[in-house]
Motif scaffolding. Structure first.
Motif, mmCIF file in Angstrom:
data_model
loop_
_atom_site.group_PDB
_atom_site.id
_atom_site.type_symbol
_atom_site.label_atom_id
_atom_site.label_comp_id
_atom_site.label_asym_id
_atom_site.label_seq_id
_atom_site.Cartn_x
_atom_site.Cartn_y
_atom_site.Cartn_z
ATOM 1 N N SER A 67 0.792 -1.234 0.000
ATOM 2 C CA SER A 67 0.000 0.000 0.000
ATOM 3 C C SER A 67 0.822 1.281 0.000
ATOM 4 N N ASP A 68 2.128 1.201 0.090
ATOM 5 C CA ASP A 68 2.938 2.419 0.007
ATOM 6 C C ASP A 68 3.175 2.875 -1.426
ATOM 7 N N MET A 69 2.800 2.042 -2.395
ATOM 8 C CA MET A 69 2.971 2.449 -3.785
ATOM 9 C C MET A 69 1.783 3.303 -4.226
ATOM 10 N N ARG A 70 2.091 4.527 -4.591
ATOM 11 C CA ARG A 70 1.070 5.463 -5.053
ATOM 12 C C ARG A 70 0.812 5.232 -6.543
ATOM 13 N N ILE A 71 -0.434 5.395 -6.972
ATOM 14 C CA ILE A 71 -0.722 5.353 -8.400
ATOM 15 C C ILE A 71 -1.410 6.654 -8.809
ATOM 16 N N LYS A 72 -1.204 7.034 -10.055
ATOM 17 C CA LYS A 72 -1.915 8.167 -10.633
ATOM 18 C C LYS A 72 -2.848 7.650 -11.720
ATOM 19 N N ILE A 73 -4.096 8.087 -11.650
ATOM 20 C CA ILE A 73 -5.071 7.736 -12.674
ATOM 21 C C ILE A 73 -5.122 8.904 -13.646
ATOM 22 N N VAL A 74 -4.497 8.727 -14.772
ATOM 23 C CA VAL A 74 -4.227 9.838 -15.691
ATOM 24 C C VAL A 74 -5.507 10.531 -16.157
ATOM 25 N N LYS A 75 -6.536 9.754 -16.495
ATOM 26 C CA LYS A 75 -7.735 10.347 -17.085
ATOM 27 C C LYS A 75 -8.553 11.169 -16.099
ATOM 28 N N THR A 76 -8.419 10.904 -14.809
ATOM 29 C CA THR A 76 -9.224 11.633 -13.816
ATOM 30 C C THR A 76 -8.378 12.523 -12.913
ATOM 31 N N GLY A 77 -7.056 12.278 -12.869
ATOM 32 C CA GLY A 77 -6.181 13.078 -12.022
ATOM 33 C C GLY A 77 -6.107 12.634 -10.584
ATOM 34 N N LEU A 78 -6.747 11.525 -10.224
ATOM 35 C CA LEU A 78 -6.708 11.027 -8.850
ATOM 36 C C LEU A 78 -5.375 10.351 -8.556
ATOM 37 N N TYR A 79 -4.763 10.733 -7.443
ATOM 38 C CA TYR A 79 -3.617 10.014 -6.888
ATOM 39 C C TYR A 79 -4.110 9.244 -5.678
ATOM 40 N N THR A 80 -3.796 7.956 -5.596
ATOM 41 C CA THR A 80 -4.270 7.160 -4.483
ATOM 42 C C THR A 80 -3.308 6.019 -4.198
ATOM 43 N N TYR A 81 -3.593 5.281 -3.127
ATOM 44 C CA TYR A 81 -2.724 4.187 -2.675
ATOM 45 C C TYR A 81 -3.555 2.906 -2.533
ATOM 46 N N PRO A 82 -3.615 2.079 -3.571
ATOM 47 C CA PRO A 82 -4.323 0.804 -3.419
ATOM 48 C C PRO A 82 -3.658 -0.065 -2.347
ATOM 49 N N ASP A 83 -4.437 -0.963 -1.764
ATOM 50 C CA ASP A 83 -3.862 -1.854 -0.755
ATOM 51 C C ASP A 83 -2.791 -2.761 -1.365
ATOM 52 N N ILE A 84 -3.048 -3.262 -2.557
ATOM 53 C CA ILE A 84 -2.074 -4.092 -3.274
ATOM 54 C C ILE A 84 -2.203 -3.777 -4.764
ATOM 55 N N THR A 85 -1.068 -3.611 -5.423
ATOM 56 C CA THR A 85 -1.052 -3.349 -6.861
ATOM 57 C C THR A 85 -0.099 -4.336 -7.527
ATOM 58 N N ILE A 86 -0.532 -4.886 -8.644
ATOM 59 C CA ILE A 86 0.299 -5.830 -9.398
ATOM 60 C C ILE A 86 0.506 -5.288 -10.804
ATOM 61 N N THR A 90 6.694 -4.136 -17.965
ATOM 62 C CA THR A 90 7.528 -3.032 -17.511
ATOM 63 C C THR A 90 6.688 -1.985 -16.784
ATOM 64 N N PRO A 91 7.005 -1.689 -15.520
ATOM 65 C CA PRO A 91 6.236 -0.662 -14.811
ATOM 66 C C PRO A 91 6.529 0.722 -15.372
ATOM 67 N N GLU A 92 5.496 1.551 -15.429
ATOM 68 C CA GLU A 92 5.634 2.921 -15.898
ATOM 69 C C GLU A 92 5.345 3.867 -14.734
ATOM 70 N N PHE A 93 6.168 4.890 -14.584
ATOM 71 C CA PHE A 93 6.036 5.830 -13.481
ATOM 72 C C PHE A 93 5.956 7.257 -14.014
ATOM 73 N N PRO A 105 -1.079 -0.188 -13.620
ATOM 74 C CA PRO A 105 -1.389 -1.426 -12.885
ATOM 75 C C PRO A 105 -2.117 -2.444 -13.764
ATOM 76 N N THR A 106 -1.827 -3.720 -13.518
ATOM 77 C CA THR A 106 -2.551 -4.815 -14.171
ATOM 78 C C THR A 106 -3.718 -5.267 -13.310
ATOM 79 N N ILE A 131 -8.427 3.251 -16.212
ATOM 80 C CA ILE A 131 -7.033 2.846 -16.435
ATOM 81 C C ILE A 131 -7.009 1.771 -17.513
ATOM 82 N N GLU A 132 -6.427 2.065 -18.646
ATOM 83 C CA GLU A 132 -6.493 1.152 -19.785
ATOM 84 C C GLU A 132 -5.788 -0.169 -19.533
ATOM 85 N N THR A 133 -4.748 -0.175 -18.687
ATOM 86 C CA THR A 133 -3.996 -1.407 -18.441
ATOM 87 C C THR A 133 -4.652 -2.306 -17.406
ATOM 88 N N LEU A 134 -5.633 -1.788 -16.665
ATOM 89 C CA LEU A 134 -6.221 -2.555 -15.562
ATOM 90 C C LEU A 134 -7.102 -3.677 -16.106
#
Length: 200
Positions: A67-86, A90-93, A105-106, A131-134
């Motif tokens: 849960s310490d990994m932050r994600i950005k949702i590009v289309k909405t602008g939300l930054y958040t911290y999912p409990d688990i992200t896989i 290649t990860p993009e930052f 995220p997948t 998120i297109e990759t989800l």
């Protein structure tokens, strides 16, 4: 007395503050939203899920982030911290030097709590769906043996699969992993189940 307006923060200002903050915050439309701490059950479930998935995806080019990994949702602008992200592949930052805000995220897994369940099922999932990759969104109850999996089949079509009961198993199809509920809820003291309302 008139409430004072909250100061607007740019994304850059948010990230500067967040990187030195002792408390995690979501960010949306210039505002910060403090995130609450997790219960014992939440932490036990997260640890078990991390361990189970990592053992299955190790060596397959997939990464699992807590849960310490932050994600950005590009289309909405939300930054958040999912409990688990896989992430598989290649990860993009947003910043390839700091590598602390993920874009692709997948699978996202959230552990439900009374204070976040409505948000996780509603507005947050609306954001995640952009998120297109989800490929999969997993909701894990912490007060009963219950996991829900939402799988993307088409751009705007998500299919729900339930796993209910301690003996159940749910498959994460996009990474070919299985979560046994007996493993997920190991050592978690669940409250007694209430009788169903239709019993007489």
């Amino acid at each position: 007395m008139t409430a004072q307006p909250r100061p607007y923060l740019t994304e850059t200002e948010y990230l500067e503050r967040e990187r030195v903050s002792t408390i995690k915050h979501e960010y949306y439309a210039g505002e910060l939203f403090a995130m609450s701490g997790a219960s014992e059950a939440h932490n036990l479930i997260a640890s078990s899920v991390n361990a189970s998935i990592y053992a299955q995806i190790r060596g397959r080019g997939c990464r699992i982030y807590p849960s310490d990994m932050r994600i950005k949702i590009v289309k909405t602008g939300l930054y958040t911290y999912p409990d688990i992200t896989i992430v598989c592949g290649t990860p993009e930052f947003t910043d390839m030097t700091k590598r602390d805000t993920l874009l692709n995220p997948t699978i996202i897994l959230e552990i439900l709590s009374p204070s976040t369940e409505r948000y996780d099922r509603g507005v947050k999932f609306q954001n995640y769906r952009t998120i297109e990759t989800l490929k999969e969104y997993i909701l894990i109850a912490q007060n009963k043996h219950h996991i829900e999996r939402y799988t993307r089949y088409e751009e705007n079509t998500w299919i729900l699969t339930d796993a209910v009961g301690i003996d159940s198993i749910i498959t994460l199809e996009s990474i070919q992993c299985a979560l046994a509920l007996a493993d997920v809820y190991e050592l978690v003291d669940l409250p007694p189940e209430s009788p169903s309302e239709d019993r007489t």
